[in-house]
Design a protein around this motif. Sequence first.
Motif, short mmCIF file in Angstrom:
data_model
loop_
_atom_site.label_atom_id
_atom_site.label_comp_id
_atom_site.label_asym_id
_atom_site.label_seq_id
_atom_site.Cartn_x
_atom_site.Cartn_y
_atom_site.Cartn_z
N VAL A 138 0.84 -1.24 0.12
CA VAL A 138 -0.14 -0.19 0.22
C VAL A 138 0.84 1.17 -0.24
N GLN A 182 3.39 3.90 -7.55
CA GLN A 182 2.44 2.61 -7.80
C GLN A 182 3.01 2.10 -9.04
N PHE A 192 1.98 -1.52 -6.23
CA PHE A 192 1.23 -1.29 -4.92
C PHE A 192 -0.24 -0.84 -5.40
N SER A 193 -1.09 -0.98 -4.36
CA SER A 193 -2.47 -0.06 -4.55
C SER A 193 -2.13 1.18 -3.77
N ASP A 245 -3.72 3.67 -1.31
CA ASP A 245 -4.74 3.60 0.10
C ASP A 245 -5.81 4.82 -0.33
N TRP A 246 -7.12 4.15 -0.03
CA TRP A 246 -8.13 5.20 -0.58
C TRP A 246 -8.30 6.57 -0.31
N ALA A 275 -5.70 8.14 -2.23
CA ALA A 275 -6.33 8.26 -3.85
C ALA A 275 -7.29 9.19 -3.95
N TYR A 309 5.00 -1.15 -13.98
CA TYR A 309 3.50 -1.21 -13.85
C TYR A 309 2.84 0.30 -14.34
N LEU A 351 -0.88 0.14 -15.25
CA LEU A 351 -1.89 0.05 -14.34
C LEU A 351 -1.95 1.47 -13.51
N SER A 352 -0.58 2.00 -13.44
CA SER A 352 -0.62 3.37 -12.81
C SER A 352 -1.34 4.45 -13.74
N LYS A 361 -5.13 3.82 -13.36
CA LYS A 361 -5.64 4.18 -11.89
C LYS A 361 -5.61 5.54 -11.69
N ASN A 362 -4.74 6.19 -12.27
CA ASN A 362 -4.59 7.53 -11.83
C ASN A 362 -4.76 8.53 -13.00
#
Length: 471
Positions: A159, A184, A189-190, A192-193, A196, A226, A229-230, A233-234
């Motif tokens: 995280v 990330q 990693f993810s 944390d909400w 985010a 990654y 992915l990043s 997600k972002n």
Amino acid sequence: MGLGEQTDFTGVVNMRFKIKLPPAVDMLLERLRLCGFQAYVVGGCVRDSILGKDPYDWDICTDALPAEVMGVFGTDNVIPTGLKHGTVTVKLESDLYEVTTFREDGEYSDGRHPDDVHFVKDIKGDLARRDFTINAMAYNPSEGFIDPFGGRKDIMRGVIRCVGEPDKRFEEDALRILRAARFQASLGFSIDWKTAQAMNRLAPDLERVSSERIGSELHKLLCAPYAALSVQKNREVLFAAIPELAFEEGCKQNNRYHYTDVFGHTLAALQNMQQCEAFPKEWADEYVCFALLFHDIGKPSVRTTDADGYDHFYGHPKISAEITDKILRERLRCSNEFRKTVVELVEHHDVTFSPTKACVRRMLNKFGVEQLHRLLKLRECDNRAHTPAAYPLFEDAMKFAEQVDIVLAEEAAFSLKDLAVKGKDLVAAGFEPGPRMGRILSALLEAVISEKVPNEKGELIEYAKRRSLDV
Ligand code: ATP
Ligand code: MG
């Protein structure tokens, strides 16, 4: 030591885990300690050691003031690199180490830099100013880990979490928003909400951050394993850093080659970077990563829909190249060399690869070995992000790549410097020096490329004599 060896069966970090410090770092910490100071390795090197990776560099922090560090190591061995921030560089043997005095940052009234910094005596104060829990740990052999924010636990859970209140931390320095996305991308990693949520809310503040700082983080993000992915997600963060990219989202591609909008395709192409098999990994370089992100950025501005409802994007490579050029020049302030290389890749990402030796030689002549390989890598990632209708094009590129290897192995001529005849040879054979000479040499190169004549001095001179009236 790998991550697995540091956890017991409850998944908690093994408290007996020790970081293996390079001998010079060990010595540096020990010398400071013997002189009565506290000293630790800190930040990225602690994170990477726990992850079982080789740290990129070893940063050291201490309660000794810069002048005291000079006192310990001698002024000849200490370079005052950033006195204002308490940083000096210590020369040990031939290596350089940054040693920074524990500090706390004052207010950030400009959203970029602290108004002032002040030195403190407690390592915990220093760790509290750092961005993420995984980056806010210190270590030395006698005390072990100093980990007040649960960095080890977050590493084990995978995280990324702000130290303290995310909103406040991003308001202080908006670059941290992009840094979270960058970590990330490198760690997978993810986020944390709460972190985010604050990232999305405050992403527009990236506008206030200097182009150089954004460019450098974005560079690390895109080249990391990654990255896709990043970016996925972002997306809000990426769109704030590069607003031109936002038009890709929702830009439909209703034709038989695509199954997603332009942004979905860009993500898939970027993702393919990690999954390519056909072309060697070493060509998966920074230029290709940037070209992948930008290759279709011009599509939204040229989209047309025909009478049957199919979408077309005529001329998009050219316009994508123009937009990329502007972004790399004005927004990210990349070097000229970097910008030109990426822009060339974007501009030619749709070039036709005919798998003939003549075409290979022409392409080698136009792009050079390295850049042609990058173009092939880009093509592979791009093609694999299409529907199967596009696979025949991919097959051609694969066959072309095989031909490249053959041509290179044969050391066949593909540029003037490889031509077995030079200007002076032609002069010696009775040709007049002058501008016509250049045209004769180019004609000879084309003749070699299209296999009309072998790349051999005597044959070339003969050919030139026979054909000299044509040029
Ligand atoms: P890398 O492996 O990419 O060098 P790193 O964690 O060492 O990763 P750096 O940018 O070298 O990252 O920064 C060193 C340390 O300084 C970080 O680990 C973090 O503790 C702190 N740091 C760096 N930039 C910031 C920032 N903008 N805000 C707060 N802390 C920061
Ligand atoms: Mg670092």
